[in-house]
Design an enzyme around this catalytic site. Structure first.
Site, PDB file in Angstrom:
ATOM      1  CG  ASP A  33      79.274   9.719  40.997  1.00  0.00           C
ATOM      2  OD1 ASP A  33      78.284  10.196  40.408  1.00  0.00           O
ATOM      3  OD2 ASP A  33      79.297   9.531  42.223  1.00  0.00           O
ATOM      4  NE  ARG A  37      78.173  14.492  42.972  1.00  0.00           N
ATOM      5  CZ  ARG A  37      79.055  13.674  43.541  1.00  0.00           C
ATOM      6  NH1 ARG A  37      79.576  14.002  44.716  1.00  0.00           N
ATOM      7  NH2 ARG A  37      79.442  12.573  42.937  1.00  0.00           N
ATOM      8  CG  HIS A  50      75.173  13.815  31.676  1.00  0.00           C
ATOM      9  ND1 HIS A  50      75.691  12.981  32.650  1.00  0.00           N
ATOM     10  CD2 HIS A  50      73.888  14.079  32.045  1.00  0.00           C
ATOM     11  CE1 HIS A  50      74.761  12.735  33.560  1.00  0.00           C
ATOM     12  NE2 HIS A  50      73.671  13.389  33.219  1.00  0.00           N
ATOM     13  CG  LEU A 146      91.630   0.030  24.437  1.00  0.00           C
ATOM     14  CD1 LEU A 146      92.031  -0.506  25.809  1.00  0.00           C
ATOM     15  CD2 LEU A 146      91.960   1.521  24.341  1.00  0.00           C
ATOM     16  CB  SER A 211      77.428   2.069  42.280  1.00  0.00           C
ATOM     17  OG  SER A 211      77.531   3.133  43.184  1.00  0.00           O
TER      18      SER A 211
END
Length: 306
Positions: A33, A37, A50, A146, A211
């Site tokens: 997140d 911003r 992004h 992984l 969320s």
């Protein structure tokens, strides 16, 4: 000079955090997140944020490989993200497409034997994204060191609702006895997802909520949660180590609780049939107790195995 001193201080703090850690989560889920911003604060647009966040994602995979984390799930695009402005949405799809193909061809991914998979309702994704998912999955299908799960068009409640509806249809058709519906039945009805329960959820950007992210896999396992204030592009290895420290403290607390409950059962039940099982739990978790308590239970633990 100030930057140089800051790097020295960060390096020293990182060594301190590494020295404190004795346990590593097997599966880390990340809510990335703060990209928008971050871009706004830098004077850029959402696309810039992004793209900066994608660089942090690449670093995260290196940290996980170094620390022995076996599975990572990234919340890349939620069902709620479809409500974003079309221009931003399309840029996100372009970036996801680009990064999936880039990761699938990267030497570092193949050297680390990373298996890439998408989870979520991929039918809702544009064709270019679906093709990139297929390409990345095919290129890394044989790896198992992984696991990297990319959550796309993902919503935890929708996933659980779909499973509940499937089970209800089976019950209504007489194909399943309601009394047979257990956690195994629900897990079988869920779409293919992570291979392990979630041990640690990390969320950046300052919000303290998960969320709708992996509710079955995380809440059922009582996963530790680490909320931190840096926006995702600013997330550092130090922040990641702090998150793992949170997991370790929660894991140690859980072990102490199990040991104390087992001890209480052993002392309360005496010769009851449940005593052997409680004593086995006590043997398993006694090392999690503080030294004073551990010494006090040695007599209980050293009883002959049942």
């Amino acid at each position: 000079m100030r930057t140089y001193l800051r790097r020295l201080a960060d390096a020293a703090y990182e060594r301190l955090l590494r020295a404190e850690l004795s346990e590593t989560p097997s599966h880390v889920a990340v809510i990335q997140d703060g990209n928008r911003r971050y871009a706004d604060r830098q004077g850029g647009d959402a696309a810039d944020g992004h793209r900066a966040g994608a660089q942090t994602t690449e670093q995260l995979l290196d940290w996980c490989d170094e620390l022995g984390v076996r599975e990572v799930t990234l919340y890349a695009f939620s069902t709620e993200n479809f409500e974003r402005p079309p221009e931003e949405r399309e840029h996100l799809f372009d970036l996801i497409t680009e990064k999936l193909r880039e990761f699938a061809d990267a030497d570092r991914v193949h050297d680390a034997e990373v298996r890439i998979r998408a989870i979520g309702d991929r039918d809702r994704l544009p064709e270019r994204v679906r093709e990139a998912v297929d390409y990345a999955e095919a290129r890394t299908r044989e790896y198992d060191r992984l696991h990297l799960n990319v959550a796309l068009a993902y919503g935890g409640r929708a996933e659980l609702l779909g499973a509940a509806r499937d089970i209800a249809r089976e019950v209504a058709a007489g194909e399943r006895d309601p009394g047979e519906v257990d956690t195994g039945a629900v897990e079988a009805a869920l779409p293919e997802g992570p291979t392990r329960d979630v041990d640690l959820i990390v969320r950046t950007g300052g919000d303290e909520r998960t969320s709708n992210f992996l509710p079955w896999q995380a809440n059922g396992n009582e996963a530790a949660v680490y909320f931190c204030t840096p926006y995702w592009p600013e997330f550092r290895k130090i922040d990641f180590l702090r998150g793992i420290r949170t997991y370790q403290h929660r894991e140690q607390s859980w072990r102490r609780t199990r040991a104390r409950r087992a001890l209480a059962l052993v002392r309360a039940l005496g010769g009851d049939a449940e005593t052997p099982r409680a004593r086995r739990v006590l043997r398993r978790f006694r090392d999690a107790l503080p030294s004073g308590e551990r010494e006090a239970v040695e007599e209980e633990v050293e009883q002959p195995a049942d």
